[in-house]
Design a protein around this motif. Structure first.
Motif, PDB file in Angstrom:
ATOM      1  N   ASN A   1      -7.312   6.848  -1.238  1.00 45.76           N
ATOM      2  CA  ASN A   1      -6.845   5.941  -0.189  1.00 45.76           C
ATOM      3  C   ASN A   1      -5.362   6.170   0.092  1.00 45.76           C
ATOM      4  OD1 ASN A   1      -7.573   3.610   1.542  1.00 45.76           O
ATOM      5  ND2 ASN A   1      -5.941   2.620   0.354  1.00 45.76           N
ATOM      6  N   ALA A   2      -4.572   6.322  -0.967  1.00 44.34           N
ATOM      7  CA  ALA A   2      -3.133   6.562  -0.799  1.00 44.34           C
ATOM      8  C   ALA A   2      -2.872   7.904  -0.118  1.00 44.34           C
ATOM      9  CB  ALA A   2      -2.423   6.506  -2.154  1.00 44.34           C
ATOM     10  N   ILE A   3      -3.680   8.896  -0.415  1.00 45.44           N
ATOM     11  CA  ILE A   3      -3.523  10.207   0.235  1.00 45.44           C
ATOM     12  C   ILE A   3      -3.910  10.105   1.703  1.00 45.44           C
ATOM     13  CG2 ILE A   3      -4.459  12.556   0.322  1.00 45.44           C
ATOM     14  CD1 ILE A   3      -4.373  12.417  -2.823  1.00 45.44           C
ATOM     15  N   ALA A   4      -4.972   9.383   2.023  1.00 47.20           N
ATOM     16  CA  ALA A   4      -5.363   9.185   3.427  1.00 47.20           C
ATOM     17  C   ALA A   4      -4.222   8.526   4.199  1.00 47.20           C
ATOM     18  CB  ALA A   4      -6.638   8.349   3.514  1.00 47.20           C
ATOM     19  N   LEU A   5      -3.604   7.504   3.622  1.00 43.98           N
ATOM     20  CA  LEU A   5      -2.470   6.831   4.261  1.00 43.98           C
ATOM     21  C   LEU A   5      -1.313   7.807   4.441  1.00 43.98           C
ATOM     22  CD1 LEU A   5      -0.898   4.393   5.320  1.00 43.98           C
ATOM     23  CD2 LEU A   5      -0.362   3.810   2.933  1.00 43.98           C
TER      24      LEU A   5
END
Length: 175
Positions: A128-132
Motif C-alpha cells: 500500500n505504501a509503495i502504491a502511494l
C-alpha cells in the motif's frame, strides 16, 4: 557471472526480501522495458533493480544511463549496481520514500517507473505504501511497469483505486 553470484548471496541471506528463486530473465527484461515506452530525455526510475537485468536492458534499448535512477534497498546489490552502472543515479533507499528521493536529486516526478520489487511477498502495508509512493512520484500520464509470477495483481486493487493507478496485463513471459 558476477551478477548471478550477487543474486544468490542475497537470496541465501534473505530469500523473502529477494522474492524470486532466480534472477529475472532477459526475455522478461525486454518485455518490461518495451512496455515502459520511454521517450528521449525521459527520467526512468527503477525500483528494486537487484543485479541490474532491467537496467542493462534499458541501456540496450537506448535509454541513456544518465537518465536512469536506481533505488535499491539491499546494500550488496547497491554496491554491485554502482560498479556496473556508474553513470546512473544510485540511491540506496526505500521505494516507499520515492517522492522524497526524487526531490533530493532535483526532480518533482518522473514519467517512467519500472519495478523489480517482490511485491507479492510483501506485507499489505508495504504494498500500500509503495502504491502511494508511486502515485505521488509518477507524472500525469506516466507509466509504471511491474511484473508478477502469479495471475493476480501485484498491488492491492483498493490501493490502486485510492491512489489513481490503473493496471492492465501487457504480456505473458514464460521464460
Amino acid at each position: 557471472m558476477e551478477k548471478t553470484m550477487v543474486f544468490w548471496r542475497g537470496y541465501l541471506k534473505n530469500p523473502r526480501a529477494i522474492g524470486a528463486v532466480a534472477p529475472s530473465s532477459s526475455h522478461l527484461a525486454r518485455k518490461m522495458v518495451r512496455a515502459l515506452d520511454a521517450r528521449p530525455g525521459d527520467l526512468c526510475v527503477e525500483l528494486g533493480p537487484g543485479t541490474g537485468v532491467f537496467t542493462d536492458q534499458m541501456i540496450k534499448e537506448g535509454i541513456p544511463e544518465e537518465n536512469i535512477v536506481l533505488i535499491e534497498f539491499n546494500p550488496r546489490f547497491a554496491f554491485h549496481l554502482k560498479q556496473r552502472f556508474p553513470k546512473a543515479s544510485l540511491i540506496q533507499g526505500d521505494a516507499r520514500k520515492l517522492p522524497q528521493i526524487l526531490c533530493q536529486i532535483g526532480h518533482n516526478n518522473t514519467p517512467r517507473i519500472i519495478s523489480g520489487l517482490p511485491l507479492r511477498s510483501m506485507k499489505w502495508r508495504e504494498k500500500n505504501a509503495i502504491a502511494l509512493s508511486v502515485s505521488q512520484a509518477l507524472s500525469p500520464g506516466g507509466i509504471f511497469i511491474q511484473f508478477t509470477y502469479f495471475n493476480g495483481e501485484p498491488l492491492p486493487k483498493n490501493a490502486c483505486r485510492r491512489y489513481g493507478l490503473t493496471g492492465e496485463r501487457v504480456s505473458l513471459v514464460v521464460r
